[in-house]
Design a protein around this motif. Structure first.
Motif, PDB file in Angstrom:
ATOM      1  N   ASP A   1     -64.358  13.742 -73.242  1.00 62.35           N
ATOM      2  CA  ASP A   1     -63.098  13.529 -73.965  1.00 62.35           C
ATOM      3  C   ASP A   1     -62.823  12.059 -74.224  1.00 62.35           C
ATOM      4  OD1 ASP A   1     -62.446  16.221 -74.283  1.00 62.35           O
ATOM      5  OD2 ASP A   1     -61.474  16.318 -72.317  1.00 62.35           O
ATOM      6  N   THR A   2     -63.890  11.309 -74.460  1.00 65.98           N
ATOM      7  CA  THR A   2     -63.739   9.926 -74.910  1.00 65.98           C
ATOM      8  C   THR A   2     -63.948   9.886 -76.414  1.00 65.98           C
ATOM      9  OG1 THR A   2     -64.480   8.948 -72.835  1.00 65.98           O
ATOM     10  CG2 THR A   2     -64.708   7.594 -74.803  1.00 65.98           C
ATOM     11  N   VAL A   3     -63.119   9.084 -77.082  1.00 68.11           N
ATOM     12  CA  VAL A   3     -63.250   8.887 -78.525  1.00 68.11           C
ATOM     13  C   VAL A   3     -63.663   7.444 -78.780  1.00 68.11           C
ATOM     14  CG1 VAL A   3     -62.052   8.848 -80.746  1.00 68.11           C
ATOM     15  CG2 VAL A   3     -61.578  10.675 -79.095  1.00 68.11           C
ATOM     16  N   ALA A   4     -64.742   7.271 -79.536  1.00 66.27           N
ATOM     17  CA  ALA A   4     -65.186   5.941 -79.960  1.00 66.27           C
ATOM     18  C   ALA A   4     -64.983   5.821 -81.459  1.00 66.27           C
ATOM     19  CB  ALA A   4     -66.652   5.724 -79.625  1.00 66.27           C
ATOM     20  N   ILE A   5     -64.544   4.645 -81.887  1.00 63.61           N
ATOM     21  CA  ILE A   5     -64.460   4.331 -83.311  1.00 63.61           C
ATOM     22  C   ILE A   5     -65.207   3.021 -83.520  1.00 63.61           C
ATOM     23  CG2 ILE A   5     -62.953   3.956 -85.300  1.00 63.61           C
ATOM     24  CD1 ILE A   5     -60.668   5.226 -83.710  1.00 63.61           C
ATOM     25  N   TRP A   6     -66.184   3.027 -84.443  1.00 69.00           N
ATOM     26  CA  TRP A   6     -66.855   1.760 -84.720  1.00 69.00           C
ATOM     27  C   TRP A   6     -66.864   1.446 -86.206  1.00 69.00           C
ATOM     28  CZ3 TRP A   6     -70.034   5.741 -82.685  1.00 69.00           C
ATOM     29  CH2 TRP A   6     -71.060   6.196 -83.506  1.00 69.00           C
ATOM     30  N   ASP A   7     -66.829   0.155 -86.482  1.00 69.15           N
ATOM     31  CA  ASP A   7     -66.913  -0.353 -87.846  1.00 69.15           C
ATOM     32  C   ASP A   7     -68.386  -0.406 -88.207  1.00 69.15           C
ATOM     33  OD1 ASP A   7     -66.941  -1.823 -90.194  1.00 69.15           O
ATOM     34  OD2 ASP A   7     -65.331  -3.174 -89.577  1.00 69.15           O
ATOM     35  N   ASN A   8     -68.833   0.578 -88.954  1.00 70.45           N
ATOM     36  CA  ASN A   8     -70.257   0.715 -89.248  1.00 70.45           C
ATOM     37  C   ASN A   8     -70.778  -0.387 -90.161  1.00 70.45           C
ATOM     38  OD1 ASN A   8     -72.636   2.575 -88.941  1.00 70.45           O
ATOM     39  ND2 ASN A   8     -72.450   2.658 -91.170  1.00 70.45           N
ATOM     40  N   ARG A   9     -69.869  -1.133 -90.782  1.00 63.57           N
ATOM     41  CA  ARG A   9     -70.267  -2.257 -91.622  1.00 63.57           C
ATOM     42  C   ARG A   9     -70.665  -3.458 -90.773  1.00 63.57           C
ATOM     43  NH1 ARG A   9     -64.473  -1.672 -94.448  1.00 63.57           N
ATOM     44  NH2 ARG A   9     -64.043  -1.694 -92.219  1.00 63.57           N
ATOM     45  N   SER A  10     -70.061  -3.573 -89.600  1.00 67.67           N
ATOM     46  CA  SER A  10     -70.164  -4.799 -88.800  1.00 67.67           C
ATOM     47  C   SER A  10     -71.053  -4.688 -87.581  1.00 67.67           C
ATOM     48  CB  SER A  10     -68.761  -5.235 -88.332  1.00 67.67           C
ATOM     49  OG  SER A  10     -67.956  -5.575 -89.422  1.00 67.67           O
ATOM     50  N   VAL A  11     -71.503  -3.471 -87.259  1.00 69.80           N
ATOM     51  CA  VAL A  11     -72.317  -3.298 -86.056  1.00 69.80           C
ATOM     52  C   VAL A  11     -73.541  -2.451 -86.357  1.00 69.80           C
ATOM     53  CG1 VAL A  11     -70.249  -3.413 -84.605  1.00 69.80           C
ATOM     54  CG2 VAL A  11     -71.208  -1.175 -85.198  1.00 69.80           C
ATOM     55  N   ILE A  12     -74.551  -2.586 -85.510  1.00 68.45           N
ATOM     56  CA  ILE A  12     -75.604  -1.592 -85.388  1.00 68.45           C
ATOM     57  C   ILE A  12     -75.480  -0.998 -83.988  1.00 68.45           C
ATOM     58  CG2 ILE A  12     -77.159  -2.620 -87.084  1.00 68.45           C
ATOM     59  CD1 ILE A  12     -78.729  -3.869 -84.774  1.00 68.45           C
ATOM     60  N   HIS A  13     -76.051   0.184 -83.780  1.00 67.04           N
ATOM     61  CA  HIS A  13     -75.912   0.808 -82.465  1.00 67.04           C
ATOM     62  C   HIS A  13     -77.190   1.544 -82.082  1.00 67.04           C
ATOM     63  CE1 HIS A  13     -74.609   3.874 -85.348  1.00 67.04           C
ATOM     64  NE2 HIS A  13     -74.923   4.793 -84.446  1.00 67.04           N
ATOM     65  N   TYR A  14     -77.281   1.881 -80.815  1.00 65.92           N
ATOM     66  CA  TYR A  14     -78.493   2.461 -80.228  1.00 65.92           C
ATOM     67  C   TYR A  14     -78.065   3.443 -79.140  1.00 65.92           C
ATOM     68  CZ  TYR A  14     -83.375   2.271 -78.421  1.00 65.92           C
ATOM     69  OH  TYR A  14     -84.660   2.569 -78.035  1.00 65.92           O
ATOM     70  N   ALA A  15     -78.353   4.727 -79.356  1.00 60.08           N
ATOM     71  CA  ALA A  15     -78.074   5.749 -78.348  1.00 60.08           C
ATOM     72  C   ALA A  15     -79.265   5.817 -77.397  1.00 60.08           C
ATOM     73  CB  ALA A  15     -77.843   7.098 -79.018  1.00 60.08           C
ATOM     74  N   ILE A  16     -79.057   5.460 -76.159  1.00 66.68           N
ATOM     75  CA  ILE A  16     -80.153   5.327 -75.206  1.00 66.68           C
ATOM     76  C   ILE A  16     -80.606   6.708 -74.727  1.00 66.68           C
ATOM     77  CG2 ILE A  16     -80.890   4.343 -73.006  1.00 66.68           C
ATOM     78  CD1 ILE A  16     -78.730   2.197 -73.401  1.00 66.68           C
ATOM     79  N   ALA A  17     -81.885   7.010 -74.922  1.00 65.58           N
ATOM     80  CA  ALA A  17     -82.434   8.314 -74.558  1.00 65.58           C
ATOM     81  C   ALA A  17     -83.123   8.232 -73.197  1.00 65.58           C
ATOM     82  CB  ALA A  17     -83.394   8.809 -75.628  1.00 65.58           C
ATOM     83  N   ASP A  18     -82.371   7.869 -72.178  1.00 65.62           N
ATOM     84  CA  ASP A  18     -82.953   7.756 -70.835  1.00 65.62           C
ATOM     85  C   ASP A  18     -82.818   9.084 -70.097  1.00 65.62           C
ATOM     86  OD1 ASP A  18     -80.202   7.406 -70.815  1.00 65.62           O
ATOM     87  OD2 ASP A  18     -80.223   5.914 -69.214  1.00 65.62           O
ATOM     88  N   PHE A  19     -83.385  10.129 -70.715  1.00 61.27           N
ATOM     89  CA  PHE A  19     -83.393  11.461 -70.132  1.00 61.27           C
ATOM     90  C   PHE A  19     -84.846  11.817 -69.824  1.00 61.27           C
ATOM     91  CE2 PHE A  19     -79.985  11.260 -73.304  1.00 61.27           C
ATOM     92  CZ  PHE A  19     -78.883  11.515 -72.504  1.00 61.27           C
ATOM     93  N   PHE A  20     -85.145  12.047 -68.563  1.00 63.71           N
ATOM     94  CA  PHE A  20     -86.511  12.340 -68.141  1.00 63.71           C
ATOM     95  C   PHE A  20     -86.480  13.619 -67.307  1.00 63.71           C
ATOM     96  CE2 PHE A  20     -86.005   7.744 -68.586  1.00 63.71           C
ATOM     97  CZ  PHE A  20     -87.002   7.452 -69.501  1.00 63.71           C
ATOM     98  N   PRO A  21     -86.613  14.779 -67.984  1.00 63.61           N
ATOM     99  CA  PRO A  21     -86.539  16.054 -67.247  1.00 63.61           C
ATOM    100  C   PRO A  21     -87.481  16.126 -66.058  1.00 63.61           C
ATOM    101  CG  PRO A  21     -86.463  16.453 -69.610  1.00 63.61           C
ATOM    102  CD  PRO A  21     -86.755  14.983 -69.436  1.00 63.61           C
ATOM    103  N   GLY A  22     -88.651  15.462 -66.185  1.00 61.87           N
ATOM    104  CA  GLY A  22     -89.603  15.480 -65.080  1.00 61.87           C
ATOM    105  C   GLY A  22     -89.123  14.750 -63.840  1.00 61.87           C
ATOM    106  N   ARG A  23     -88.116  13.911 -64.015  1.00 62.48           N
ATOM    107  CA  ARG A  23     -87.527  13.192 -62.871  1.00 62.48           C
ATOM    108  C   ARG A  23     -86.198  13.807 -62.461  1.00 62.48           C
ATOM    109  NH1 ARG A  23     -86.107   7.705 -63.770  1.00 62.48           N
ATOM    110  NH2 ARG A  23     -86.160   7.527 -61.515  1.00 62.48           N
ATOM    111  N   GLY A  24     -85.949  15.016 -62.957  1.00 67.29           N
ATOM    112  CA  GLY A  24     -84.701  15.687 -62.608  1.00 67.29           C
ATOM    113  C   GLY A  24     -83.525  15.234 -63.448  1.00 67.29           C
ATOM    114  N   LEU A  25     -83.786  14.603 -64.594  1.00 70.64           N
ATOM    115  CA  LEU A  25     -82.716  14.091 -65.438  1.00 70.64           C
ATOM    116  C   LEU A  25     -82.641  14.864 -66.760  1.00 70.64           C
ATOM    117  CD1 LEU A  25     -83.209  10.253 -64.858  1.00 70.64           C
ATOM    118  CD2 LEU A  25     -81.556  11.781 -63.778  1.00 70.64           C
TER     119      LEU A  25
END
Length: 277
Positions: free
Chosen positions: A236-260
């Motif tokens: 239930d968090t809301v993020a708003i970003w100015d897509n003109r002024s930023v770039i972004h990166y969704a970190i995919a640090d999910f490793f099912p083999g490590r229990g994640l």
């Protein structure tokens, strides 16, 4: 209202604002915060789909994604789902949303629906600051040039994501547009370094080899940690970003083999932008 800065470069966590209040007065507060901090976060905001749409509509006309199907009753909302068994995450490289469009996204409103106990943070980088701190030699080389942005085709957006569904344009090939490498923000007048690792393919007017080298140096500069902030989500968090002024990166640090192996669900609404100038 309380404003907590996330880094020296950009980003702020805001409390004391009701996102269901779409009055002009409240919207001005939100937009002013957005222009100042580039990306803003509001925790504990259990807003409905309709309330998220109402908030987004204050910023301008809403987009529907060229390749990804939205919710059945709310096609403006793309539900981003990473399954428990999946390692990939939508948006896991540095990018500016749909920069390949002739009118790229103005802003994005992203609401967290389900968040894993660990993993799945998002990083943002300030492209106004990236321009200001760029090597002057590179600045002089790119200041009046344009670059090609390519969408990479429908498969890029859904083939690696089991629970993401293509829309009626599923078979469309990639398409491209040219945009200024340095654009001017239409509201603040600030200069923005408007290229990104995922979609920008070549600088117009440079040979491919030189273009590749210059873009490589720019992309490395954009990813400098001192230009970024990192946000850890809660539900239930809301993020708003100015897509003109930023770039972004969704970190995919999910490793099912490590229990994640965790499920992650986000609801995304995008607001239509203008032609970059």
């Amino acid at each position: 209202m309380n404003v907590k800065l996330l880094s020296g470069a950009l980003g702020a966590e805001i409390s004391g604002i009701d996102l269901t209040d779409t009055s002009d007065q409240n919207f001005k507060k939100i937009n002013d915060l957005l222009l100042e901090h580039k990306v803003i976060f509001f925790r504990d905001q259990p807003i409905t789909n309709e309330q998220q749409i109402a908030l987004a509509a204050k910023f301008g006309p809403l987009e529907t994604h060229a390749y990804v199907k939205g919710l059945k009753d709310h096609p403006e909302i793309v539900r981003i789902i990473k399954g428990k068994e999946e390692k990939n995450q939508w948006g896991e490289n540095w990018h500016s949303d749909v920069s390949y469009n002739s009118k790229p996204t103005k802003a994005v409103i992203l609401k967290s629906v389900k968040i894993p106990p660990v993993g799945g943070d998002t990083c943002f980088s300030n492209m106004e600051l990236a321009w200001e701190t760029l090597d002057p030699k590179i600045q002089s080389k790119i200041i009046n040039k344009k670059a090609v942005h390519s969408s990479l085709g429908a498969e890029f957006f859904i083939d690696n994501y089991k629970y993401m569904e293509g829309n009626e344009k599923r078979n469309y090939d990639s398409y491209s547009n040219e945009h200024p490498i340095v654009r001017t923000h239409p509201e603040t007048g600030k200069k923005i370094l408007y290229v990104n690792w995922t979609y920008t393919k070549q600088i117009i007017g440079l040979e491919k080899e030189e273009s590749d080298q210059v873009l490589k140096e720019i992309f490395e500069h954009q990813a400098r940690l001192d230009l970024t902030c990192r946000f850890s989500w809660t539900e239930d968090t809301v993020a708003i970003w100015d897509n003109r002024s930023v770039i972004h990166y969704a970190i995919a640090d999910f490793f099912p083999g490590r229990g994640l192996g965790y499920e992650r669900i986000m609801d995304r609404i995008a607001i239509e932008g203008d032609h970059p100038q």
